[in-house]
Design a protein around this motif. Structure first.
Motif, mmCIF file in Angstrom:
data_model
loop_
_atom_site.group_PDB
_atom_site.id
_atom_site.type_symbol
_atom_site.label_atom_id
_atom_site.label_comp_id
_atom_site.label_asym_id
_atom_site.label_seq_id
_atom_site.Cartn_x
_atom_site.Cartn_y
_atom_site.Cartn_z
ATOM 1 N N GLY A 20 0.835 -1.150 0.097
ATOM 2 C CA GLY A 20 0.024 -0.027 0.120
ATOM 3 C C GLY A 20 0.774 1.138 0.152
ATOM 4 N N LEU A 25 -3.214 2.452 -2.092
ATOM 5 C CA LEU A 25 -4.118 1.704 -1.315
ATOM 6 C C LEU A 25 -5.220 0.861 -2.128
ATOM 7 N N HIS A 26 -5.489 1.440 -3.192
ATOM 8 C CA HIS A 26 -6.295 0.827 -4.091
ATOM 9 C C HIS A 26 -5.692 -0.329 -5.075
ATOM 10 N N HIS A 27 -4.369 -0.438 -4.822
ATOM 11 C CA HIS A 27 -3.699 -1.645 -5.603
ATOM 12 C C HIS A 27 -4.355 -2.915 -5.339
ATOM 13 N N LEU A 31 -5.788 -4.996 -1.784
ATOM 14 C CA LEU A 31 -7.187 -5.500 -1.706
ATOM 15 C C LEU A 31 -7.155 -7.223 -1.560
#
Length: 71
Positions: A20, A25-27, A31
Motif C-alpha cells: 500500500g 491503497l487501491h492496488h 485488496l
C-alpha cells in the motif's frame, strides 16, 4: 491453531502495508491481502466461538453400577 492464524494475519498485514505504501491503497494486491486477512479473521472468530462454547458447556457424567450415562 490460534497462534498460527494470528501470525499469518500479521504477516499479511505487514505485506499489505508495504504494498500500500509503494503502490497505493487501491492496488489489487492490497485488496487481495485485505480479503485474505478478513478470511483468517473469520476463521479466528469461529475458532474462539467454538472454544468458548465448549468451555461454557458442562457435560455431566453419571455412573451407575458399571454403566456410564451422559446427561
Amino acid at each position: 491453531m490460534r497462534e498460527q492464524l494470528l501470525e499469518k494475519m500479521e504477516l499479511l498485514r505487514q505485506q499489505m502495508v508495504q504494498i500500500g505504501t509503494q503502490y497505493g491503497l487501491h492496488h489489487p494486491e492490497v485488496l487481495r491481502c485485505s480479503r485474505e486477512i478478513d478470511l483468517l479473521h473469520n476463521q479466528l472468530l469461529q475458532l474462539e466461538r467454538e472454544i468458548s462454547f465448549y468451555q461454557e458447556k458442562s457435560f455431566p457424567l453419571h455412573i451407575f453400577e458399571n454403566q456410564t450415562h451422559f446427561a
